[in-house]
Design an enzyme around this catalytic site. Structure first.
Site, short mmCIF file in Angstrom:
data_model
loop_
_atom_site.label_atom_id
_atom_site.label_comp_id
_atom_site.label_asym_id
_atom_site.label_seq_id
_atom_site.Cartn_x
_atom_site.Cartn_y
_atom_site.Cartn_z
N ASP A 16 8.31 8.95 -1.98
CA ASP A 16 8.76 7.61 -2.34
C ASP A 16 10.03 7.28 -1.54
O ASP A 16 10.14 7.66 -0.37
CB ASP A 16 9.01 7.53 -3.85
CG ASP A 16 8.70 6.15 -4.40
OD1 ASP A 16 9.50 5.23 -4.15
OD2 ASP A 16 7.68 5.99 -5.09
N HIS A 56 13.37 2.43 -6.10
CA HIS A 56 11.97 2.61 -6.51
C HIS A 56 11.68 4.07 -6.84
O HIS A 56 11.10 4.39 -7.89
CB HIS A 56 11.05 2.12 -5.40
CG HIS A 56 9.61 2.03 -5.80
ND1 HIS A 56 8.72 3.08 -5.62
CD2 HIS A 56 8.90 1.02 -6.37
CE1 HIS A 56 7.53 2.71 -6.05
NE2 HIS A 56 7.60 1.46 -6.51
N SER A 199 2.82 1.46 -9.55
CA SER A 199 3.68 2.61 -9.23
C SER A 199 4.01 3.42 -10.47
O SER A 199 4.06 4.65 -10.44
CB SER A 199 4.98 2.13 -8.59
OG SER A 199 4.76 1.56 -7.33
#
Length: 235
Positions: A16, A56, A199
């Protein structure tokens, strides 16, 4: 259905934007050293190579740790200036994770370009041979997402009505699982105003997979491992 295990002894590679270890939702003691992978496949392992500057990866890891608080997470940073990378970087990241002997690769991302499918399929085969379970989205906004749409991946889809504490298996024989797309809540911020989407369904499913692995009666290696986990998740 819920899982009482904590993911103890399970190693999860989180591909990520990195992880920010000082975030209040992150248990830094459960983080292991990772790497950064550039778009051309260049690997960087300096001290701050995996520091998340986008948020994120931190939110994804927080969702994993919430479900499997005693699992170990290894950050592999492929997002740098934005939430975009290359297929080459992702395959390099998957292969590096396999070499580290991880149990799970969390890919809260993927490509909708079918041209990437053959290269991803080869990487998934390498993962299966080592008993590494890749957890990834089956689709993003409709089109199939790779590698999540491929055989050998524990695919995830969204169910906005699914409570965050649970998941549900698909009933179409696909082996896919549905989970909530909401991340860990932030006090004072409405769920829909926080980042959300596939996600986080993927990340939460990786946490559930870690707990299922912990609960297996005997160690299982090779390509039969994902089927054993699917069976445990459906039990």
């Amino acid at each position: 259905m819920s899982i009482a295990a904590t993911g103890r002894g399970v190693r999860i590679a989180v591909i990520d934007s990195g992880i920010h270890p000082q975030h209040s939702h992150i248990e830094a003691s459960r983080l292991l050293p990772g790497i950064s992978v550039r778009g051309d496949g260049t690997i960087d392992a300096v001290d701050d190579a995996t520091l998340d500057r986008l948020g994120h990866g931190t939110a994804v890891t927080a969702a994993i740790q919430e479900k499997a608080p005693e699992a170990s997470c290894i950050p592999i940073r492929v997002f740098h200036e934005g939430l975009k990378t290359t297929g080459h970087a992702l395959i390099t990241a998957i292969d590096w994770a396999i070499e580290q002997g991880v149990d799970i690769v969390n890919l809260s991302l993927g490509s909708t370009n079918p041209a990437h499918a053959p290269s991803f399929a080869a990487a998934i085969e390498r993962a299966e041979e080592k008993g590494v379970i890749v957890v990834a989205p089956r689709a993003v906004g409709g089109p199939p997402c790779y590698p999540g749409a491929l055989e050998g991946v524990l695919a995830v889809d969204l169910d906005w009505d699914c409570p965050r504490e649970t998941y549900r298996p698909a009933t179409d024989g696909s082996g896919c699982f549905f989970a909530s797309g909401y991340p860990r809540p932030i006090p004072g911020v409405a769920l829909r105003r926080n980042i959300h989407g596939i996600s986080f369904a993927t990340a939460q499913m990786s946490g559930f997979v870690a707990c299922a692995l912990e609960r297996l009666d005997a160690p299982i290696a090779g390509d039969s491992r994902i089927e054993a986990v699917r069976a445990a998740l459906c039990a």
